[in-house]
Write a protein that holds these residues in place. Structure first.
Motif, PDB file in Angstrom:
ATOM      1  N   THR A 212       0.715  -1.116   0.134  1.00 37.56           N
ATOM      2  CA  THR A 212       0.086  -0.040   0.002  1.00 37.56           C
ATOM      3  C   THR A 212       0.893   1.265   0.143  1.00 37.56           C
ATOM      4  O   THR A 212       0.376   2.185  -0.499  1.00 37.56           O
ATOM      5  N   ASP A 213       1.995   1.048   0.543  1.00 34.99           N
ATOM      6  CA  ASP A 213       2.826   2.160   0.505  1.00 34.99           C
ATOM      7  C   ASP A 213       4.325   1.872   0.740  1.00 34.99           C
ATOM      8  O   ASP A 213       4.638   0.694   0.805  1.00 34.99           O
ATOM      9  N   SER A 214       5.258   2.758   0.726  1.00 36.61           N
ATOM     10  CA  SER A 214       6.638   2.427   0.987  1.00 36.61           C
ATOM     11  C   SER A 214       6.968   1.945   2.257  1.00 36.61           C
ATOM     12  O   SER A 214       8.083   0.931   2.247  1.00 36.61           O
ATOM     13  N   ALA A 215       6.180   2.436   3.276  1.00 37.37           N
ATOM     14  CA  ALA A 215       6.731   1.914   4.756  1.00 37.37           C
ATOM     15  C   ALA A 215       6.049   0.381   4.855  1.00 37.37           C
ATOM     16  O   ALA A 215       6.977  -0.191   5.382  1.00 37.37           O
ATOM     17  N   ALA A 216       5.211   0.086   3.976  1.00 33.98           N
ATOM     18  CA  ALA A 216       4.482  -1.396   4.041  1.00 33.98           C
ATOM     19  C   ALA A 216       5.473  -2.162   3.278  1.00 33.98           C
ATOM     20  O   ALA A 216       5.833  -3.369   3.661  1.00 33.98           O
ATOM     21  N   ARG A 217       6.260  -1.529   2.111  1.00 35.99           N
ATOM     22  CA  ARG A 217       6.964  -2.392   1.156  1.00 35.99           C
ATOM     23  C   ARG A 217       8.363  -2.582   2.187  1.00 35.99           C
ATOM     24  O   ARG A 217       9.055  -3.685   2.087  1.00 35.99           O
ATOM     25  N   LEU A 218       8.912  -1.597   2.576  1.00 41.71           N
ATOM     26  CA  LEU A 218      10.232  -1.686   3.372  1.00 41.71           C
ATOM     27  C   LEU A 218      10.072  -2.630   4.681  1.00 41.71           C
ATOM     28  O   LEU A 218      10.959  -3.247   4.632  1.00 41.71           O
ATOM     29  N   THR A 219       9.151  -2.720   5.299  1.00 45.38           N
ATOM     30  CA  THR A 219       8.638  -3.623   6.172  1.00 45.38           C
ATOM     31  C   THR A 219       8.942  -5.020   5.948  1.00 45.38           C
ATOM     32  O   THR A 219       9.521  -5.820   6.563  1.00 45.38           O
ATOM     33  N   GLU A 220       8.210  -5.413   4.797  1.00 43.79           N
ATOM     34  CA  GLU A 220       8.107  -6.729   4.302  1.00 43.79           C
ATOM     35  C   GLU A 220       9.318  -7.181   3.820  1.00 43.79           C
ATOM     36  O   GLU A 220      10.024  -8.233   3.722  1.00 43.79           O
ATOM     37  N   GLU A 221      10.154  -6.097   3.103  1.00 49.81           N
ATOM     38  CA  GLU A 221      11.565  -6.386   2.668  1.00 49.81           C
ATOM     39  C   GLU A 221      12.651  -6.590   3.851  1.00 49.81           C
ATOM     40  O   GLU A 221      13.345  -7.499   3.641  1.00 49.81           O
ATOM     41  N   LEU A 222      12.350  -6.075   4.754  1.00 51.62           N
ATOM     42  CA  LEU A 222      13.257  -6.088   6.119  1.00 51.62           C
ATOM     43  C   LEU A 222      12.933  -7.789   6.416  1.00 51.62           C
ATOM     44  O   LEU A 222      14.136  -8.383   6.781  1.00 51.62           O
ATOM     45  N   ARG A 223      11.742  -8.207   6.559  1.00 49.42           N
ATOM     46  CA  ARG A 223      11.549  -9.545   6.870  1.00 49.42           C
ATOM     47  C   ARG A 223      12.003 -10.523   5.893  1.00 49.42           C
ATOM     48  O   ARG A 223      12.703 -11.592   6.147  1.00 49.42           O
ATOM     49  N   LEU A 224      11.864 -10.146   4.560  1.00 46.36           N
ATOM     50  CA  LEU A 224      12.370 -11.084   3.665  1.00 46.36           C
ATOM     51  C   LEU A 224      13.867 -11.065   3.480  1.00 46.36           C
ATOM     52  O   LEU A 224      14.699 -12.064   3.419  1.00 46.36           O
ATOM     53  N   LEU A 225      14.498  -9.916   3.693  1.00 44.80           N
ATOM     54  CA  LEU A 225      16.174  -9.817   3.690  1.00 44.80           C
ATOM     55  C   LEU A 225      16.619 -10.797   4.832  1.00 44.80           C
ATOM     56  O   LEU A 225      17.664 -11.658   4.606  1.00 44.80           O
ATOM     57  N   ARG A 226      16.048 -10.471   6.007  1.00 39.83           N
ATOM     58  CA  ARG A 226      16.530 -11.216   7.234  1.00 39.83           C
ATOM     59  C   ARG A 226      16.298 -12.800   7.020  1.00 39.83           C
ATOM     60  O   ARG A 226      17.296 -13.640   7.180  1.00 39.83           O
ATOM     61  N   ARG A 227      15.197 -13.310   6.390  1.00 39.83           N
ATOM     62  CA  ARG A 227      14.938 -14.731   6.146  1.00 39.83           C
ATOM     63  C   ARG A 227      15.736 -15.191   5.122  1.00 39.83           C
ATOM     64  O   ARG A 227      16.435 -16.451   5.446  1.00 39.83           O
TER      65      ARG A 227
END
Length: 251
Positions: A212-227
């Protein structure tokens, strides 16, 4: 007037019809997209783009395929079976509901081999309808506004650190000097660059495109990058990959 209920305002929804180019992966705003165009239907699409003025944009819609195939099966005469070939009877259902408008900045004709096309992702859209009656697919789309979202700025340094750690794990012993590669500090630009550069499956990339927005995208990217970084730790060494250069950002 109803008692406090919000009424739809149809004239605020701006739609546009564009040529449609389905691909096997998602395109993001700012990403440079090289294409080799050889199928008859997409050659017709490029021919029509070339009819547009050089001074203006040559826009088309790119959307990832959910069910189907990018290259059409051919018939006995060697020709594909139509604009929706490879996507079944309902191309709208075969495609993801969100995509990205692309602008063809460079088109080179390669004779019988078709075209080489270089385009750049411009803006996200919602796919409203697909028309398969012409020589190639066209789509009615609704462009989506870019929203930064709450807390995006605070996520930028976290995602930057996580992305660099991910790069290092991918590069392994042949790691390049990552500190020399500048990453954008704009939350939206960074979110799209990281989304394009991560090596994850199409549904995961599509989820990032649809955020929905950049904050939501960055939050999901942080999770994916760590995984993904944790997963790489458990795998054999991988060849060096220059992710930032692969995800060339036009911004």
């Amino acid at each position: 007037m109803t008692d406090g209920a919000a009424l739809p305002v149809p004239w605020l929804t701006v739609t546009e019809r564009l040529p449609l180019f389905p691909l096997s992966s998602a395109l993001f705003p700012g990403l440079v997209l090289p294409l080799n165009v050889f199928e008859e239907r997409y050659r017709a699409l490029v021919h029509d783009l070339l009819e547009l003025p050089d001074s203006g944009p040559r826009r088309f819609a790119v959307v990832a395929i959910k069910n189907g195939q990018e290259v059409a099966p051919t018939g006995q005469d060697g020709r594909d079976s139509g604009a929706a070939a490879g996507l079944g009877d309902d191309p709208l259902a075969a495609l993801y509901a969100f995509g990205c408008v692309a602008d063809a900045a460079g088109i080179s004709h390669r004779g019988e081999e078709g075209f080489e096309l270089v385009a750049t992702g411009v803006t996200r859209f919602r796919l409203l309808s697909v028309d398969a009656s012409g020589p190639y697919l066209t789509a009615e789309i609704e462009e989506l506004p870019e929203e930064t979202g709450t807390g995006a700025g605070a996520l930028v340094p976290e995602v930057t650190r996580a992305f660099r750690a991910y790069q290092k794990k991918l590069a392994g012993s042949r790691e390049r000097t990552l500190s020399a590669q500048e990453l954008p500090d704009d939350a939206t630009v960074l979110s799209y660059l990281v989304a394009a550069a991560m090596i994850v499956e199409t549904p995961a990339k599509q989820q990032l495109l649809e955020a929905t927005d950049s904050a939501a995208r960055l939050t999901e990217e942080l999770r994916l990058l760590r995984r993904e970084t944790a997963v790489i730790d458990k795998l054999p060494s991988l060849p060096a990959v220059d992710l930032v250069q692969q995800a060339i950002c036009a911004n």
